[in-house]
Scaffold this motif. Structure first.
Motif, mmCIF file in Angstrom:
data_model
loop_
_atom_site.group_PDB
_atom_site.id
_atom_site.type_symbol
_atom_site.label_atom_id
_atom_site.label_comp_id
_atom_site.label_asym_id
_atom_site.label_seq_id
_atom_site.Cartn_x
_atom_site.Cartn_y
_atom_site.Cartn_z
ATOM 1 N N GLU A 61 1.285 -1.141 0.208
ATOM 2 C CA GLU A 61 -0.235 -0.123 -0.273
ATOM 3 C C GLU A 61 0.222 1.723 -0.005
ATOM 4 O O GLU A 61 0.450 1.934 -0.361
ATOM 5 C CB GLU A 61 -1.043 0.207 1.209
ATOM 6 N N ALA A 95 -10.222 -7.631 -8.501
ATOM 7 C CA ALA A 95 -10.008 -5.955 -8.335
ATOM 8 C C ALA A 95 -8.998 -5.092 -8.656
ATOM 9 O O ALA A 95 -8.852 -4.587 -9.604
ATOM 10 C CB ALA A 95 -10.892 -4.977 -6.830
ATOM 11 N N CYS A 96 -8.050 -5.777 -8.477
ATOM 12 C CA CYS A 96 -6.611 -5.090 -8.654
ATOM 13 C C CYS A 96 -6.156 -5.587 -9.780
ATOM 14 O O CYS A 96 -5.739 -5.036 -10.758
ATOM 15 C CB CYS A 96 -5.436 -6.507 -8.228
ATOM 16 N N THR A 109 -5.400 -1.704 -0.921
ATOM 17 C CA THR A 109 -6.029 -2.519 -1.487
ATOM 18 C C THR A 109 -6.901 -3.296 -2.494
ATOM 19 O O THR A 109 -8.005 -2.606 -2.183
ATOM 20 C CB THR A 109 -6.371 -3.815 -0.546
ATOM 21 N N THR A 160 -0.409 -2.345 -8.114
ATOM 22 C CA THR A 160 -1.401 -2.831 -7.509
ATOM 23 C C THR A 160 -1.079 -3.861 -6.090
ATOM 24 O O THR A 160 -0.180 -4.091 -5.967
ATOM 25 C CB THR A 160 -2.813 -3.980 -8.753
ATOM 26 N N HIS A 215 -8.569 -3.211 -11.966
ATOM 27 C CA HIS A 215 -8.517 -1.638 -11.847
ATOM 28 C C HIS A 215 -7.374 -1.471 -12.094
ATOM 29 O O HIS A 215 -6.862 -0.248 -13.158
ATOM 30 C CB HIS A 215 -8.257 -1.254 -10.076
ATOM 31 N N SER A 216 -6.019 -2.263 -13.210
ATOM 32 C CA SER A 216 -5.283 -2.612 -13.953
ATOM 33 C C SER A 216 -5.831 -2.320 -15.025
ATOM 34 O O SER A 216 -5.238 -1.125 -15.458
ATOM 35 C CB SER A 216 -4.510 -3.367 -13.260
ATOM 36 N N CYS A 261 -1.835 3.355 -2.557
ATOM 37 C CA CYS A 261 -2.884 2.606 -3.077
ATOM 38 C C CYS A 261 -3.820 1.666 -2.066
ATOM 39 O O CYS A 261 -2.817 0.642 -1.658
ATOM 40 C CB CYS A 261 -1.971 1.990 -4.202
ATOM 41 N N GLU A 311 -7.287 -1.474 -5.392
ATOM 42 C CA GLU A 311 -7.231 -0.782 -5.989
ATOM 43 C C GLU A 311 -5.329 -0.872 -7.374
ATOM 44 O O GLU A 311 -4.759 -1.177 -6.603
ATOM 45 C CB GLU A 311 -6.732 0.820 -5.638
ATOM 46 N N ALA A 312 -5.269 0.431 -8.107
ATOM 47 C CA ALA A 312 -4.523 0.431 -9.112
ATOM 48 C C ALA A 312 -3.583 2.018 -9.246
ATOM 49 O O ALA A 312 -4.023 2.627 -9.372
ATOM 50 C CB ALA A 312 -4.384 0.051 -10.452
ATOM 51 N N ARG A 313 -2.691 2.389 -8.965
ATOM 52 C CA ARG A 313 -2.176 3.084 -9.597
ATOM 53 C C ARG A 313 -0.667 3.222 -10.778
ATOM 54 O O ARG A 313 -0.609 1.990 -10.950
ATOM 55 C CB ARG A 313 -1.828 3.795 -8.604
#
Length: 170
Positions: free
Chosen positions: A24, A99-100, A62, A81, A103-104, A60, A64-66
């Protein structure tokens, strides 16, 4: 869209993006995360530090992604992620892991990326059972509303490649 398994060092792949199984903080760690940070060089750490915290120490959450640049990597971008820690599967882990990937893929679409490589998220120190994680990865990518032209599932070991290939065949 092609979806295939490769056994390789993800940091060596020349694609639009590779996915980092991060923590994170996004400030580096062990496993895939550490390898990506070492290969990308100090620019990646600086870019991650520049991402805003959503709460103290968390850039970030858990699931989610950036996205950041790839810096010294052959890939243009790194999508970070954060997968769930395995607690037996009854604390929302399957949904967070899916979700990882979603979102990626959403970030890949937003940035017009045509090729991406994923590691098998959460299967290292986070302890997610490899067979279960591989099945979630394949199912989530296949069910996605949009996918890049080329999606690679990158395994660092023959055992993980076998789990991913089994999930693809199943």
């Amino acid at each position: 869209m092609s979806l295939e398994v490769v056994e390789a060092d993800i940091t060596s792949l020349a694609l639009d993006a590779i996915v980092n199984a991060a923590n994170e903080s996004l400030l580096g760690g062990g496993g895939v995360d550490g390898a990506i940070h070492r290969a990308a060089g100090p620019g990646l750490l600086a870019a991650c530090r520049a991402l805003p915290e959503v709460r103290p120490g968390v850039r970030c959450p858990t699931g989610e992604a950036r996205i950041t640049g790839g810096f010294a990597l052959p890939s243009r971008y790194v999508i970070h992620t954060v997968g769930p820690v395995w607690h037996g599967g009854d604390q929302g882990e399957p949904g967070l892991l899916a979700a990882c990937y979603r979102h990626s893929l959403a970030l890949a679409r937003e940035h017009g990326l045509a090729s991406i490589a994923f590691p098998c998220v959460s299967t290292g120190v986070y302890g997610y059972p490899a067979m279960l994680a591989a099945a979630i990865a394949v199912r989530t990518i296949r069910e996605a509303a949009w996918r890049p032209r080329e999606v690679l599932l990158c395994a660092f070991s023959p055992a993980m490649a076998g789990h991913l290939r089994a999930a693809l065949a199943g």
